[in-house]
Write a protein that holds these residues in place. Structure first.
Motif, PDB file in Angstrom:
ATOM      1  N   UNK A 170       0.646  -1.304  -0.064  1.00  0.00           N
ATOM      2  CA  UNK A 170       0.044   0.067   0.055  1.00  0.00           C
ATOM      3  C   UNK A 170       1.009   1.334  -0.019  1.00  0.00           C
ATOM      4  N   UNK A 171       2.192   1.315   0.374  1.00  0.00           N
ATOM      5  CA  UNK A 171       3.000   2.330   0.286  1.00  0.00           C
ATOM      6  C   UNK A 171       3.223   2.652  -1.219  1.00  0.00           C
ATOM      7  N   UNK A 172       3.298   4.151  -1.544  1.00  0.00           N
ATOM      8  CA  UNK A 172       3.259   4.709  -2.787  1.00  0.00           C
ATOM      9  C   UNK A 172       4.580   5.369  -2.890  1.00  0.00           C
ATOM     10  N   UNK A 173       5.109   5.364  -4.213  1.00  0.00           N
ATOM     11  CA  UNK A 173       6.251   6.196  -4.574  1.00  0.00           C
ATOM     12  C   UNK A 173       5.918   7.616  -3.981  1.00  0.00           C
ATOM     13  N   UNK A 174       6.892   8.528  -3.265  1.00  0.00           N
ATOM     14  CA  UNK A 174       6.672   9.709  -3.238  1.00  0.00           C
ATOM     15  C   UNK A 174       5.972   9.909  -1.611  1.00  0.00           C
ATOM     16  N   UNK A 197      12.538  11.524  12.727  1.00  0.00           N
ATOM     17  CA  UNK A 197      12.913  11.001  11.462  1.00  0.00           C
ATOM     18  C   UNK A 197      11.606  11.124  10.490  1.00  0.00           C
ATOM     19  N   UNK A 198      12.185  11.527   9.167  1.00  0.00           N
ATOM     20  CA  UNK A 198      11.389  11.844   8.265  1.00  0.00           C
ATOM     21  C   UNK A 198      11.985  11.377   6.844  1.00  0.00           C
ATOM     22  N   UNK A 199      11.086  10.504   6.220  1.00  0.00           N
ATOM     23  CA  UNK A 199      11.576  10.013   5.012  1.00  0.00           C
ATOM     24  C   UNK A 199      10.522  10.058   3.772  1.00  0.00           C
ATOM     25  N   UNK A 200      11.145   9.786   2.431  1.00  0.00           N
ATOM     26  CA  UNK A 200      10.488  10.076   1.596  1.00  0.00           C
ATOM     27  C   UNK A 200      10.739   8.691   0.680  1.00  0.00           C
ATOM     28  N   UNK A 201       9.419   7.879   0.347  1.00  0.00           N
ATOM     29  CA  UNK A 201       9.840   6.635  -0.454  1.00  0.00           C
ATOM     30  C   UNK A 201      10.121   6.927  -1.787  1.00  0.00           C
ATOM     31  N   UNK A 202      11.186   6.583  -2.363  1.00  0.00           N
ATOM     32  CA  UNK A 202      11.787   6.853  -3.910  1.00  0.00           C
ATOM     33  C   UNK A 202      11.476   5.715  -4.604  1.00  0.00           C
ATOM     34  N   UNK A 203      11.770   4.562  -4.418  1.00  0.00           N
ATOM     35  CA  UNK A 203      11.727   3.654  -5.541  1.00  0.00           C
ATOM     36  C   UNK A 203      11.551   2.068  -4.660  1.00  0.00           C
ATOM     37  N   UNK A 204      10.881   1.127  -5.277  1.00  0.00           N
ATOM     38  CA  UNK A 204      10.920  -0.188  -4.974  1.00  0.00           C
ATOM     39  C   UNK A 204      12.328  -0.964  -5.190  1.00  0.00           C
ATOM     40  N   UNK A 205      12.512  -1.723  -4.139  1.00  0.00           N
ATOM     41  CA  UNK A 205      13.632  -2.348  -4.123  1.00  0.00           C
ATOM     42  C   UNK A 205      13.465  -3.774  -4.972  1.00  0.00           C
ATOM     43  N   UNK A 206      14.804  -4.063  -5.671  1.00  0.00           N
ATOM     44  CA  UNK A 206      14.603  -5.087  -6.541  1.00  0.00           C
ATOM     45  C   UNK A 206      16.127  -6.063  -5.997  1.00  0.00           C
ATOM     46  N   UNK A 207      16.013  -7.265  -5.462  1.00  0.00           N
ATOM     47  CA  UNK A 207      17.165  -7.769  -5.093  1.00  0.00           C
ATOM     48  C   UNK A 207      17.978  -8.344  -5.897  1.00  0.00           C
ATOM     49  N   UNK A 208      19.515  -8.175  -5.667  1.00  0.00           N
ATOM     50  CA  UNK A 208      20.371  -8.749  -6.798  1.00  0.00           C
ATOM     51  C   UNK A 208      20.798 -10.371  -6.477  1.00  0.00           C
ATOM     52  N   UNK A 209      21.650 -10.792  -7.155  1.00  0.00           N
ATOM     53  CA  UNK A 209      22.082 -12.274  -7.018  1.00  0.00           C
ATOM     54  C   UNK A 209      22.757 -12.450  -5.850  1.00  0.00           C
TER      55      UNK A 209
END
Length: 119
Positions: free
Chosen positions: A4-8, A18-30
């Motif tokens: 339910x979290x949205x970009x921005x 503490x104050x944060x801004x959601x910037x992008x989804x995470x995509x795990x690497x190998x």
């Protein structure tokens, strides 16, 4: 619910400053699969992420502060409600449910998300 979290989204810790801004989804690497001894062939973290689309998200710090075990983050501002992490994940992994093509959805995503900086 992370889906339910949205970009921005602007998040604040329930205690502290503490104050944060959601910037992008995470995509795990190998490296995640290597650490847990799994592979892309179906049992690994990356395969699980491709199936369900959720791997977390990255934030930028708007106001430094502390976060401790038991603290919660609350959404205090939702700037792009149409761009949930679930929707972005669907675009990234090619699941647009027939509404539009992946290319159309991705093109709109880039235009829309590019305006976050100007909001």
């Amino acid at each position: 619910d992370a889906a339910a979290i949205c970009i921005g989204d602007i998040l604040e810790a329930t205690r502290g400053s503490l104050r944060l801004e959601v910037t992008c989804p995470r995509r795990p690497c190998c490296k995640v699969d290597q650490q847990f001894g799994q592979t892309w062939r179906g049992a690994g973290v990356r395969a699980h992420t491709a199936r369900n689309g959720m791997a977390g998200f990255f934030c930028r710090v708007l106001k430094p502060g502390r976060l401790a075990a038991g603290d919660e983050l609350q959404v205090v501002q939702r700037r792009r409600p149409e761009w949930s992490l679930r929707r972005v994940s669907d675009v990234v992994y090619g699941r647009t449910s027939g509404r539009t093509s992946v290319a159309d959805e991705a093109s709109y995503s880039i235009r829309c998300l590019g305006t976050i900086e100007n909001s």
